[in-house]
Design an enzyme around this catalytic site. Sequence first.
Site, mmCIF file in Angstrom:
data_model
loop_
_atom_site.group_PDB
_atom_site.id
_atom_site.type_symbol
_atom_site.label_atom_id
_atom_site.label_comp_id
_atom_site.label_asym_id
_atom_site.label_seq_id
_atom_site.Cartn_x
_atom_site.Cartn_y
_atom_site.Cartn_z
ATOM 1 N N ASN A 7 -11.511 -13.284 -44.250
ATOM 2 C CA ASN A 7 -12.229 -12.836 -43.061
ATOM 3 C C ASN A 7 -11.488 -13.365 -41.832
ATOM 4 O OD1 ASN A 7 -13.997 -12.254 -41.018
ATOM 5 N ND2 ASN A 7 -15.765 -13.277 -41.923
ATOM 6 N N ARG A 89 -12.401 -8.440 -44.921
ATOM 7 C CA ARG A 89 -13.583 -7.954 -44.215
ATOM 8 C C ARG A 89 -13.130 -7.246 -42.941
ATOM 9 N NH1 ARG A 89 -17.035 -11.017 -39.809
ATOM 10 N NH2 ARG A 89 -18.618 -9.424 -39.527
ATOM 11 N N HIS A 178 -23.050 -5.878 -40.316
ATOM 12 C CA HIS A 178 -23.617 -6.667 -41.425
ATOM 13 C C HIS A 178 -23.963 -5.789 -42.633
ATOM 14 C CE1 HIS A 178 -25.312 -9.437 -38.047
ATOM 15 N NE2 HIS A 178 -24.168 -9.941 -38.471
ATOM 16 N N ARG A 239 -26.507 -13.133 -27.628
ATOM 17 C CA ARG A 239 -26.580 -11.718 -27.219
ATOM 18 C C ARG A 239 -28.010 -11.314 -26.866
ATOM 19 N NH1 ARG A 239 -23.727 -9.994 -32.568
ATOM 20 N NH2 ARG A 239 -21.794 -11.151 -32.312
ATOM 21 N N GLU A 382 -21.311 -12.236 -48.583
ATOM 22 C CA GLU A 382 -20.416 -11.139 -48.226
ATOM 23 C C GLU A 382 -19.054 -11.292 -48.902
ATOM 24 O OE1 GLU A 382 -21.936 -12.269 -44.407
ATOM 25 O OE2 GLU A 382 -21.699 -10.226 -43.681
#
Length: 396
Positions: A7, A89, A178, A239, A382
Site C-alpha cells: 500500500n 492497493r 474503502h 474531513r 484489506e
Amino acid sequence: MKIMSINCGSSSLKFKLFEMPEEKVITEGQFERIGFKEMGTYKIKFNGEKTESSLLLPDHSVAADHLLKDLIDKKIISSLDEIKGVGHRIVQGGKYFKESCIVNEWSKARIEELIDLAPLHNKAHLIGINAFEKALPNVKQVVVFDTAFHQGMEEEAFMYAIPYYWYSEYGIRKYGAHGTSHQFVANEYARLTNQDIKKLKIITCHIGNGASLCAVEYGRCKDTSMGLTPLEGVPMGTRTGNIDPTVVSYICQKENKDAYTVVQELNKKSGYLGVSEISNDARDLEEAYKKGNEKAILALHIQEKRIADYIASYYVYLNGCDAMVFTAGIGENSDTMRSRVCARLKVLGVEIDEKLNLDRGHPFRISTPNSKIDVWVIPTNEELVIARDTLRIINE
Ligand code: ADP
C-alpha cells in the site's frame, strides 16, 4: 507461496508478506517519510520482534530495494524467487476497473489517466508499481481497487444531479472508497453466521480516520457514502463530510483564498479536528468527552448523528436490513461510539448488549437476541483481500 501486499501512499509504503493460501502473515511493516530530505523510518515486525531504523528514502524505489534486501538479510526468505506475486492497493479505479486485475501497460495507463481524480494516491501507487517492477522484474503484479466494489451501484445512486455533460465529459460521479473493506466485512459476516451473502442486506460502517458506509444488497454495493473523492459522506478525523458547496465560495470571499485552498481545509482541517480544536484522533476526543469538553462532545455527536442518518437512509433504500457491521480503527475499537450510534437507531429495532460491546480484537456480535438488526464488529483486513486476489489472478 509468498505474496506481498503493498500500500503506497504519497510518502509511505506499507507491506505485508503472506504465506498463501494458508493466509499466514510472515512479516509486515512500513516505510515513512519517503521523498523527504531528512531521514525516513523503516519499521518491520517478524517473529514477534519489532525493529525500527532510520534511513534516507529519496523515493519509493529505494524503499522497495531496502525491503527486499532486508528480507534476505533477516533470513525471512532465502531468495527473491520465493515471492510469486505482488498486489497493490489502488485508491481510484474510476469506471475502468470493476475488479482486481493484472498489471500491464493498459492497466498502468488507466491508473495514470485517473490521477486527476486521486492526485496524491494514484501517483504514489504508480511509483510503487514501477519500483517493484524494477526490483522484481519476473514477478507478476496485481492491482486491487478501493472503488471496484462500488461499481455495482446503479446510476440513480452514483449520479449527482449536475449538468449531465459534467458526468459524460469529466467523469464526475460517485466512485466511493474503502470498497475492499466493505466487501470483506460483508462477506465475513455471511461466512461467520453461516448465511448466503446473496440473501442478505447488510449496512457496513468503516469508521477510521477516513470513514464511509455502504449498503450491501445480496453481496453487491447498492450505495456508499464517499463520492467523487473521500471528502463526501460522514464527518471524519480531518474531513467535513457532506457540506453545502456554497461554503467554499463564501470562505473564498471572506478570507481571500482560492477554491483549492478552501477544499484543502475541508479535507485537512475539518471533521473532529476542526470542530473540537483538539485533535483528529478519536482516542483524544473520547478522553476529552469523558472530561466534559463541549467541543469534543459536539464533534463526536455531529459524526454519530450523520452515521445514524446514513444507516436510516440505507435501511429505506435496501427496503430493510438484516445486519450492520462496524469495522476499521474506530468501528473496531470504540465501544462508546458504537453504543451512542446504536442508541440513535432504537426506532429501527436495534438493541445492543453493552457487555458484549466491550469486547475487541476478533469478530463478535454486539446485538441482543431481541434486536431486529444483527449488529457485529468485524476487523477489516484489506491486505488479506489484496493477497487473495493476487494469488487468484496470478494463477489464472
Ligand atoms: P485510517 O486507516 O483511515 O488511517 P484507522 O482505521 O487506522 O484509520 O483508524 C484510526 C482511528 O482509530 C483513530 O482516530 C484512532 O483514534 C481510532 N482508534 C484506534 N484505537 C481506538 C480505541 N481504542 N478507541 C477509540 N478509537 C480508537
